[in-house]
Motif scaffolding. Structure first.
Motif, PDB file in Angstrom:
ATOM      1  N   MET A  14       0.844  -1.180  -0.100  1.00 26.19           N
ATOM      2  CA  MET A  14      -0.032  -0.001   0.040  1.00 26.19           C
ATOM      3  C   MET A  14       0.964   1.296  -0.191  1.00 26.19           C
ATOM      4  O   MET A  14       0.499   2.028  -0.843  1.00 26.19           O
ATOM      5  N   LEU A  15       1.951   1.294   0.931  1.00 29.34           N
ATOM      6  CA  LEU A  15       2.639   2.587   1.210  1.00 29.34           C
ATOM      7  C   LEU A  15       3.459   2.715  -0.321  1.00 29.34           C
ATOM      8  O   LEU A  15       3.700   3.777  -0.756  1.00 29.34           O
ATOM      9  N   GLY A  16       4.117   1.578  -0.884  1.00 29.87           N
ATOM     10  CA  GLY A  16       4.773   1.675  -2.179  1.00 29.87           C
ATOM     11  C   GLY A  16       4.001   2.302  -3.216  1.00 29.87           C
ATOM     12  O   GLY A  16       4.419   3.096  -3.947  1.00 29.87           O
ATOM     13  N   ASN A  17       2.685   1.876  -3.353  1.00 28.51           N
ATOM     14  CA  ASN A  17       1.769   2.359  -4.471  1.00 28.51           C
ATOM     15  C   ASN A  17       1.596   3.992  -4.124  1.00 28.51           C
ATOM     16  O   ASN A  17       1.886   4.842  -5.263  1.00 28.51           O
ATOM     17  N   LEU A  18       1.280   4.231  -2.911  1.00 30.92           N
ATOM     18  CA  LEU A  18       1.040   5.837  -2.743  1.00 30.92           C
ATOM     19  C   LEU A  18       2.243   6.630  -2.927  1.00 30.92           C
ATOM     20  O   LEU A  18       2.365   7.548  -3.492  1.00 30.92           O
ATOM     21  N   LEU A  19       3.419   6.134  -2.401  1.00 30.10           N
ATOM     22  CA  LEU A  19       4.889   6.735  -2.839  1.00 30.10           C
ATOM     23  C   LEU A  19       5.059   7.021  -4.280  1.00 30.10           C
ATOM     24  O   LEU A  19       5.509   7.979  -4.625  1.00 30.10           O
ATOM     25  N   SER A  29      -0.279   1.129 -14.782  1.00 34.63           N
ATOM     26  CA  SER A  29      -1.213   0.035 -15.028  1.00 34.63           C
ATOM     27  C   SER A  29      -2.661   0.622 -14.746  1.00 34.63           C
ATOM     28  O   SER A  29      -3.631   0.060 -15.178  1.00 34.63           O
ATOM     29  N   GLY A  30      -2.795   1.837 -13.888  1.00 35.47           N
ATOM     30  CA  GLY A  30      -4.080   2.218 -13.495  1.00 35.47           C
ATOM     31  C   GLY A  30      -4.540   1.038 -11.974  1.00 35.47           C
ATOM     32  O   GLY A  30      -5.551   1.268 -11.912  1.00 35.47           O
ATOM     33  N   LEU A  31      -3.647   0.359 -11.710  1.00 38.55           N
ATOM     34  CA  LEU A  31      -4.045  -0.444 -10.676  1.00 38.55           C
ATOM     35  C   LEU A  31      -3.545   0.096  -9.420  1.00 38.55           C
ATOM     36  O   LEU A  31      -3.916  -0.395  -8.189  1.00 38.55           O
ATOM     37  N   GLY A  32      -2.656   0.939  -9.096  1.00 38.51           N
ATOM     38  CA  GLY A  32      -1.991   1.241  -7.910  1.00 38.51           C
ATOM     39  C   GLY A  32      -3.029   1.774  -6.702  1.00 38.51           C
ATOM     40  O   GLY A  32      -3.210   0.948  -5.913  1.00 38.51           O
ATOM     41  N   LEU A  33      -3.868   2.799  -7.024  1.00 35.95           N
ATOM     42  CA  LEU A  33      -4.645   3.195  -6.039  1.00 35.95           C
ATOM     43  C   LEU A  33      -5.864   2.089  -5.828  1.00 35.95           C
ATOM     44  O   LEU A  33      -6.305   2.009  -4.769  1.00 35.95           O
ATOM     45  N   ALA A  34      -6.211   1.357  -7.022  1.00 34.53           N
ATOM     46  CA  ALA A  34      -7.259   0.289  -6.499  1.00 34.53           C
ATOM     47  C   ALA A  34      -6.586  -0.821  -5.705  1.00 34.53           C
ATOM     48  O   ALA A  34      -7.482  -1.320  -4.869  1.00 34.53           O
TER      49      ALA A  34
END
Length: 464
Positions: free
Chosen positions: A362-367, A422-427
Motif C-alpha cells: 500500500m505505501l509503495g503504491n502511494l509513494l 497500469s491504473g491499478l495502484g490506487l485500486a
C-alpha cells in the motif's frame, strides 16, 4: 447503560450480586429466627419464674384459727421487699359471686400502696391463668393467678397473684437482639469480602486468558500459552487448534497462489516472446494484452493472498521502519527527478495490525504515485487517531479534480495516459485497506497537488 444491562453484561457483577443477595437473605432469616427463638426462650423463662414465685406463695400460705390467711415466711426473692421493684405478689378474697370482695387482702411490700387490678376469671381449685395488665408507674405487667379454696372456708376462695414488669423480659431480649444483629452484620461483611475475593480469584484465569488473547492479537504470541484451570484448558486447546488451522489455510492459500502464478507465467511468457518476434499490429496487440493479463493475474493473486491472511491473528508491522525503507527506495528509483521526499518523524510505537508485505504494497503504491505526479516536494506523515493508523501522502503536483477522485480508486483508471502505469495502484491500495477495515480518501494537498489519506487498524495501545 442501565443496571439490568450492566448485570447482564458482566459475569463478575452477576456472581457478586447473586452471592451478596443470598448472604443478605440468609443473614436476615437467621437473625429473625434466632431473635424469635431467644424471645420465646426469655418468655418461657419469664413465665416459669412467675410460676415458681406463685408456687412458693402457695406453699407459704397459712391460715390462723379464725381462717385469716398469712404467710409462714417471706418469699425468697429480695425484689418483693423493694418498693416498685417490678416483681409483685397479691392475694385477693372473693365471695360466691364473681365480683371480688377484697382486693389486696395481702400483698408484697414492693407494691407499696398500689393494688393490682386483675380481671376476675372463674377458675377451678388450683387452676392457673395468665393476664397482661397495667401496673405501677404505667408499667406493663405479666400476671399469673391461681384460685385456692380453703378447706375451712370453701365459700370464700382466695386468688393468689404474682406479677412482674415485662421490661424484665424485654430488656435482655433487646440486648441480645442488638448484639445478635451486630454479630450478624460483622459476619455478613466478612462473607461479602470473602465473596468478592472468591469471585476475583475464580475469574482471575479469565483475565489471564484475556491477556493471552491480546498477546496473540498484538502479534506477541502465535498461540495461547500459560497455566489454565481444568475448566478453561479445553477452551484454550480448541482455540489454539483454530489458530493452527487458520495458519494452515493461509499457508495453503499462499502456496496455491504461488503455484497458480508460476503456472500462468510460463504460457504468458511464451506468448509475449512469440509476439515480440513478430511484426505488425496483431503482434503488438497480443503483446499488450499479455502484459495486461499478467498485471491482472498479479493483482488478483495479491488480493486472494490478502483475503486469506487478513483474519490471521498476531500480524503486526511497525509503520516508522516501513516508511523509512520505502522512502529510501523511492529516492533511488526517482533520483533523476531530484524530488524532495520528506517523511516527518513517526512514533516508534505506531503499529499497523496486519501483514508487513501488505503495508509495503500500500505505501509503495502511494509513494510511487506521489513521486510520479509531484513537481518537487512530497510530504509524508503518520499518526494514530482513534485506534487507527492515519498515513497522509501529499504532493505539489497538478492535483486531481474532485469529480474524478472516486473513479481513480477503480481498477484500470489512470489519471493521465501519458504517464507510465497500469491504473491499478490506487485500486490495489483501496482494496487492501478495505479488507483490513480501513479506507483511502483523496483530498486537496496543502502543497497544491493531491493528498491521499490511508486509514488502517492500529495495534492496541500497549502493544510493543
Amino acid at each position: 447503560m442501565t443496571r439490568p444491562a450492566l448485570l447482564r453484561d458482566s459475569l463478575r457483577l452477576r456472581l457478586l450480586a447473586g452471592t451478596l443477595v443470598w448472604i443478605l437473605a440468609s443473614i436476615a432469616v437467621a437473625g429473625w429466627g434466632l431473635d424469635g427463638l431467644f424471645r420465646r426462650h426469655v418468655e418461657q423463662q419469664f413465665d416459669a419464674e412467675l410460676k415458681t414465685h406463685l408456687d412458693q406463695l402457695t406453699a407459704n400460705l397459712v391460715f390462723d384459727e379464725r381462717g385469716q390467711p398469712s404467710l409462714s415466711a417471706p418469699l425468697s426473692d429480695p425484689r418483693l421487699s423493694r418498693p416498685l421493684s417490678g416483681l409483685y405478689w397479691q392475694i385477693d378474697r372473693l365471695n360466691r359471686g364473681d365480683a371480688p370482695v377484697l382486693r389486696g387482702l395481702l400483698r408484697s411490700r414492693s407494691l407499696w400502696d398500689t393494688v393490682l387490678e386483675v380481671p376476675h376469671d372463674a377458675l377451678g381449685d388450683g387452676a392457673i391463668h395468665r393476664h397482661r395488665i397495667g401496673g405501677p408507674q404505667a408499667a406493663r405487667l405479666g400476671v399469673v393467678e391461681r384460685m385456692l379454696y380453703p378447706s375451712g372456708r370453701p365459700d370464700l376462695p382466695l386468688r393468689l397473684i404474682v406479677a412482674a414488669d415485662e421490661a424484665l423480659m424485654d430488656a435482655p431480649a433487646q440486648r441480645f437482639g442488638g448484639m445478635l444483629w451486630l454479630a450478624l452484620g460483622i459476619l455478613g461483611a466478612g462473607l461479602a469480602v470473602t465473596a468478592v475475593v472468591q469471585v476475583a480469584v475464580g475469574l482471575a484465569p479469565l483475565s489471564h486468558l484475556h491477556k493471552a488473547l491480546s498477546a496473540v492479537r498484538n502479534g506477541e504470541a502465535q498461540q495461547l500459552t500459560g497455566d489454565f484451570p481444568a475448566e478453561i484448558g479445553p477452551l484454550v486447546d480448541e482455540f489454539n487448534t483454530v489458530i493452527a488451522q487458520n495458519a494452515e489455510v493461509v499457508a495453503r492459500a499462499r502456496t496455491q497462489s504461488g503455484n497458480l502464478a508460476h503456472a500462468l507465467k510460463t504460457p504468458l511468457s511464451v506468448m509475449s516472446n512469440a509476439a515480440a518476434l513478430e511484426q505488425g499490429e496483431f503482434a503488438r496487440l497480443v503483446g499488450e494484452q499479455v502484459e495486461t493479463a499478467r498485471r491482472q493475474v498479479e493483482y488478483h493473486l495479491k488480493r486472494a493472498r490478502v483475503a486469506a491472511a487478513v483474519n490471521v491473528p498476531g500480524a503486526r508491522t511497525g509503520v516508522a521502519l516501513a516508511l523509512d525503507q520505502l522512502a529510501k527506495v523511492m529516492r533511488r528509483v526517482h533520483a533523476e527527478r531530484d524530488l524532495d521526499l520528506q517523511v516527518f518523524p513517526v512514533a516508534g510505537s505506531l503499529c499497523f495490525r496486519g501483514e508487513e508485505q501488505d503495508l509495503h504494497e500500500m505505501l509503495g503504491n502511494l509513494l510511487d504515485n506521489a513521486c510520479k505526479w509531484a513537481k518537487h516536494r512530497i510530504e509524508v506523515r503518520a499518526v494514530e487517531e482513534q485506534e487507527q493508523v492515519v498515513i497522509t501522502v501529499a504532493d505539489d503536483g497538478n492535483g486531481l479534480p474532485a469529480a474524478r477522485r472516486d473513479a481513480m480508486l477503480q481498477r484500470g483508471v489512470r489519471a493521465d495516459e501519458q504517464v507510465a502505469g497500469s491504473g491499478l495502484g490506487l485500486a490495489i491500495v483501496d482494496d487492501l485497506a478495505r479488507m483490513y477495515g480501513g479506507e483511502v480518501m483523496l483530498a486537496d494537498s496543502p502543497l497544491g497537488g493531491l493528498q491521499v489519506e490511508l486509514r488502517l487498524p492500529a495495534c492496541p495501545t500497549g502493544a510493543s
